[in-house]
Design a protein around this motif. Structure first.
Motif, PDB file in Angstrom:
ATOM      1  N   UNK A  61       0.832  -1.210   0.000  1.00 19.21           N
ATOM      2  CA  UNK A  61       0.000   0.000   0.000  1.00 19.21           C
ATOM      3  C   UNK A  61       0.860   1.251   0.000  1.00 19.21           C
ATOM      4  N   UNK A  62       2.007   1.191   0.653  1.00 19.36           N
ATOM      5  CA  UNK A  62       2.867   2.365   0.781  1.00 19.36           C
ATOM      6  C   UNK A  62       3.207   2.954  -0.583  1.00 19.36           C
ATOM      7  N   UNK A  63       3.439   2.110  -1.554  1.00 21.87           N
ATOM      8  CA  UNK A  63       3.834   2.582  -2.889  1.00 21.87           C
ATOM      9  C   UNK A  63       2.671   2.652  -3.868  1.00 21.87           C
ATOM     10  N   UNK A  64       1.479   2.347  -3.400  1.00 23.03           N
ATOM     11  CA  UNK A  64       0.315   2.328  -4.289  1.00 23.03           C
ATOM     12  C   UNK A  64      -0.323   3.719  -4.357  1.00 23.03           C
ATOM     13  N   UNK A  65      -1.270   3.858  -5.262  1.00 24.80           N
ATOM     14  CA  UNK A  65      -2.006   5.112  -5.418  1.00 24.80           C
ATOM     15  C   UNK A  65      -2.994   5.275  -4.269  1.00 24.80           C
ATOM     16  N   UNK A  66      -3.251   6.514  -3.891  1.00 25.82           N
ATOM     17  CA  UNK A  66      -4.212   6.779  -2.819  1.00 25.82           C
ATOM     18  C   UNK A  66      -5.613   6.310  -3.186  1.00 25.82           C
ATOM     19  N   UNK A  67      -5.889   6.177  -4.483  1.00 23.99           N
ATOM     20  CA  UNK A  67      -7.205   5.740  -4.919  1.00 23.99           C
ATOM     21  C   UNK A  67      -7.098   4.407  -5.658  1.00 23.99           C
ATOM     22  N   UNK A  68      -6.279   3.535  -5.101  1.00 19.55           N
ATOM     23  CA  UNK A  68      -6.082   2.204  -5.654  1.00 19.55           C
ATOM     24  C   UNK A  68      -7.379   1.401  -5.620  1.00 19.55           C
ATOM     25  N   UNK A  69      -7.489   0.440  -6.509  1.00 17.99           N
ATOM     26  CA  UNK A  69      -8.649  -0.449  -6.528  1.00 17.99           C
ATOM     27  C   UNK A  69      -8.485  -1.617  -5.557  1.00 17.99           C
ATOM     28  N   UNK A  70      -7.330  -1.715  -4.913  1.00 15.89           N
ATOM     29  CA  UNK A  70      -7.081  -2.784  -3.945  1.00 15.89           C
ATOM     30  C   UNK A  70      -7.541  -2.338  -2.551  1.00 15.89           C
ATOM     31  N   UNK A  71      -8.345  -3.159  -1.928  1.00 18.25           N
ATOM     32  CA  UNK A  71      -8.834  -2.858  -0.579  1.00 18.25           C
ATOM     33  C   UNK A  71      -7.819  -3.381   0.436  1.00 18.25           C
ATOM     34  N   UNK A  72      -6.987  -2.494   0.935  1.00 14.73           N
ATOM     35  CA  UNK A  72      -5.934  -2.895   1.854  1.00 14.73           C
ATOM     36  C   UNK A  72      -6.441  -3.132   3.290  1.00 14.73           C
ATOM     37  N   UNK A  73      -7.704  -2.811   3.542  1.00 13.18           N
ATOM     38  CA  UNK A  73      -8.270  -3.015   4.883  1.00 13.18           C
ATOM     39  C   UNK A  73      -9.312  -4.123   4.903  1.00 13.18           C
ATOM     40  N   UNK A  74      -9.332  -4.912   3.835  1.00 20.33           N
ATOM     41  CA  UNK A  74     -10.379  -5.937   3.714  1.00 20.33           C
ATOM     42  C   UNK A  74     -10.373  -6.911   4.887  1.00 20.33           C
ATOM     43  N   UNK A  75      -9.213  -7.197   5.426  1.00 24.31           N
ATOM     44  CA  UNK A  75      -9.110  -8.197   6.490  1.00 24.31           C
ATOM     45  C   UNK A  75      -9.003  -7.592   7.890  1.00 24.31           C
ATOM     46  N   UNK A  76      -9.103  -6.277   7.992  1.00 26.48           N
ATOM     47  CA  UNK A  76      -8.910  -5.659   9.303  1.00 26.48           C
ATOM     48  C   UNK A  76     -10.075  -4.792   9.752  1.00 26.48           C
ATOM     49  N   UNK A  77     -11.133  -4.708   8.967  1.00 26.93           N
ATOM     50  CA  UNK A  77     -12.248  -3.842   9.324  1.00 26.93           C
ATOM     51  C   UNK A  77     -13.003  -4.389  10.535  1.00 26.93           C
ATOM     52  N   UNK A  78     -13.628  -3.458  11.271  1.00 24.98           N
ATOM     53  CA  UNK A  78     -14.496  -3.864  12.363  1.00 24.98           C
ATOM     54  C   UNK A  78     -15.655  -4.697  11.824  1.00 24.98           C
ATOM     55  N   UNK A  79     -16.048  -5.693  12.596  1.00 24.95           N
ATOM     56  CA  UNK A  79     -17.225  -6.481  12.239  1.00 24.95           C
ATOM     57  C   UNK A  79     -18.325  -6.349  13.285  1.00 24.95           C
ATOM     58  N   UNK A  80     -17.964  -5.988  14.525  1.00 23.49           N
ATOM     59  CA  UNK A  80     -18.961  -5.808  15.579  1.00 23.49           C
ATOM     60  C   UNK A  80     -19.524  -4.390  15.555  1.00 23.49           C
ATOM     61  N   UNK A  81     -20.809  -4.262  15.873  1.00 22.74           N
ATOM     62  CA  UNK A  81     -21.417  -2.942  16.012  1.00 22.74           C
ATOM     63  C   UNK A  81     -20.856  -2.248  17.244  1.00 22.74           C
ATOM     64  N   UNK A  82     -20.709  -0.942  17.171  1.00 19.44           N
ATOM     65  CA  UNK A  82     -20.255  -0.165  18.318  1.00 19.44           C
ATOM     66  C   UNK A  82     -21.394  -0.041  19.331  1.00 19.44           C
ATOM     67  N   UNK A  83     -21.031   0.266  20.562  1.00 25.21           N
ATOM     68  CA  UNK A  83     -22.047   0.582  21.552  1.00 25.21           C
ATOM     69  C   UNK A  83     -22.808   1.829  21.124  1.00 25.21           C
ATOM     70  N   UNK A  84     -24.018   1.954  21.587  1.00 18.30           N
ATOM     71  CA  UNK A  84     -24.826   3.125  21.255  1.00 18.30           C
ATOM     72  C   UNK A  84     -25.175   3.891  22.528  1.00 18.30           C
ATOM     73  N   UNK A  85     -24.816   5.170  22.637  1.00 17.97           N
ATOM     74  CA  UNK A  85     -24.105   5.925  21.596  1.00 17.97           C
ATOM     75  C   UNK A  85     -22.608   5.667  21.651  1.00 17.97           C
ATOM     76  N   UNK A  86     -21.959   5.843  20.518  1.00 18.68           N
ATOM     77  CA  UNK A  86     -20.507   5.771  20.459  1.00 18.68           C
ATOM     78  C   UNK A  86     -19.973   7.175  20.219  1.00 18.68           C
ATOM     79  N   UNK A  87     -18.735   7.407  20.610  1.00 20.72           N
ATOM     80  CA  UNK A  87     -18.161   8.735  20.481  1.00 20.72           C
ATOM     81  C   UNK A  87     -17.117   8.818  19.375  1.00 20.72           C
ATOM     82  N   UNK A  88     -17.045   7.809  18.517  1.00 17.90           N
ATOM     83  CA  UNK A  88     -16.178   7.867  17.344  1.00 17.90           C
ATOM     84  C   UNK A  88     -16.749   6.942  16.276  1.00 17.90           C
TER      85      UNK A  88
END
Length: 475
Positions: free
Chosen positions: A29-56
């Motif tokens: 990712x470091x050498x890729x374009x900022x608008x690359x078609x590769x999803x570099x966060x595909x394996x690290x995204x949150x999957x659980x819902x945040x508490x409600x209310x959340x502050x971020x």
């Protein structure tokens, strides 16, 4: 309730066709374009819902994350590319290259979360070195002298209590007592956004949340007819006023531990005698005043206008009156917490008076909840070492944290099974005992309890069986 996110136009957050990147490919990712078609966060995204209310909240793109700190209403763009994305329609406070590896914990409360995420050894600056109470942190961070010279090349991310102002690598934390204990604990996920440890932070938070809610449920289901009146107080030397804290954090913590947070007659008493009046019906008191202001329990008693002899005499008089006049009325000179030795502080573990609770307690509410349960009901646990609460009225000393008991991470934390519990003791001394028994012993039998707030008269008309049989509470 689902995670709170914010929508933006396609011009502000381009969303090209997505292709997943292999895990651990941030070097690419470091050498890729900022608008690359590769999803570099595909394996690290949150999957659980945040508490409600959340502050971020967070909105993911392929090479960057748009993080919104709702507490401060600031936006940060976290990018894994060498060049920052050019987003003309997004007002970002700063751009942070991720993953972050070195930290300036200007707000030392961040240290508790960094410990949990395994970054104890990469904290290069601290906003207060005395507040570094964690034995996990090594080497000792340098002092972050905001009025002096700071080498900003040493850290990738500086975490401030409020806005970071002109620090290009600075972000805000924005935690306060308006949030519940679990809401504050969830900020580990916020820190994880900067280290690409979203999945790890979910595991950490879920372990803490599971144990917290297990003890909360245990206290909800426990048979405790006499709720303890718990007062959290502080004294501000700069304003020379006391505070009886009523914040969401303390209300929830007290309720979850099976108690009631007392409601003051005066929110900010201006002198010790007025503050003393607020404590008349308090079963247990937690004083978070800076230690240098209160010194020791004897000084604290004198400061507020208590003495052992006055407590004894007032309790004698109240008990004599109770024989003929019902309900029992607590004398202002002999409140339940004084009769039953129930004054506490949150500096059991401390460094030169700086409590570990401030550094770690917001990250580990499960430990503080257990402490508060244990302080009210010493027989609840068969064997347990308290982590934050110090028995001040028992002249218990503060101690320095040791790595063998501290637990830098929750890797070994297992779910708990909370047993059924019954406690029918109360603040009111019983009449169905031998009245020739010394009244000092009778007073001490009254393990803290009661269900009436400060503004009310504590008492009970029925007689009841006592469980506690000791004069000073054995920890």
């Amino acid at each position: 309730m689902g995670q709170k996110v914010f929508s933006y136009t396609s011009s502000s957050i381009p969303q090209p066709t997505i292709s997943s990147a292999p895990k651990g490919s941030f070097e690419a990712c470091f050498s890729d374009s900022a608008f690359s078609t590769t999803d570099y966060f595909a394996n690290s995204k949150f999957s659980d819902a945040f508490l409600n209310p959340t502050m971020f909240s967070v909105v993911y793109s392929n090479t960057y994350k748009l993080v919104h700190n709702l507490a401060m209403d600031e936006y940060y763009i976290l990018h894994c590319t060498q060049n920052r994305p050019n987003l003309t329609d997004v007002q970002s406070k700063t751009f942070i290259h991720i993953p972050v590896t070195n930290f300036a914990a200007v707000d030392t409360r961040a240290i508790g979360f960094l410990d949990l995420l395994g970054h104890s050894n990469t904290i290069v600056y601290s906003g207060n070195t005395t507040n570094v109470t964690s034995p996990c942190v090594s080497p000792m961070p340098a002092f972050f002298d905001q009025s002096g010279t700071i080498d900003r090349t040493k850290y990738d991310l500086a975490i401030y209590p409020q806005s970071a102002l002109n620090d290009p690598n600075g972000v805000a934390l924005g935690m306060d007592y308006s949030m519940s204990p679990l809401q504050l604990a969830e900020w580990v996920k916020y820190i994880a956004l900067f280290t690409n440890q979203e999945k790890e932070s979910e595991v950490i938070f879920n372990k803490i949340r599971t144990n917290y809610e297990s003890f909360k449920t245990g206290m909800t289901q426990a048979t405790i007819p006499w709720k303890r009146n718990i007062t959290v107080m502080s004294y501000d030397p700069s304003s020379t006023r006391f505070n009886v804290l009523q914040d969401v954090y303390f209300k929830n913590l007290t309720a979850d531990a099976g108690g009631l947070l007392t409601v003051p007659l005066v929110a900010q008493p201006g002198d010790p005698s007025t503050m003393k009046g607020q404590l008349q019906n308090s079963s247990l008191v937690i004083d978070i005043t800076p230690l240098w202001s209160v010194q020791n329990y004897g000084y604290w008693q004198s400061w507020l206008g208590y003495s052992d002899s006055d407590v004894q005499n007032a309790a004698d008089a109240a008990f004599t009156l109770y024989k003929t006049v019902k309900p029992y009325q607590n004398d202002p000179n002999a409140p339940p917490f004084e009769r039953n030795n129930q004054l506490w502080r949150l500096d059991l573990v401390a460094n030169n008076g700086a409590p570990d609770w401030w550094t770690r307690g917001f990250a580990r509410p499960d430990l503080l909840l257990q402490d508060l349960i244990q302080a009210q009901f010493p027989d609840f646990f068969h064997s347990r070492n308290r982590m934050f609460m110090r028995h001040f009225s028992d002249n218990e000393n503060s101690q320095v944290a040791t790595s063998d008991l501290y637990g830098c991470t929750v890797n070994a934390l297992a779910p708990v099974t909370v047993p059924q519990y019954t406690n029918d003791s109360s603040d009111v001394p019983p009449l169905d005992i031998d009245t020739s028994f010394p009244l000092a012993g009778i007073i001490a039998l009254g393990v803290v309890g009661g269900f009436i707030a400060l503004a009310c008269i504590a008492g009970a008309i029925v007689l009841f069986r006592r469980r506690s049989r000791y004069a000073r509470r054995d920890q």
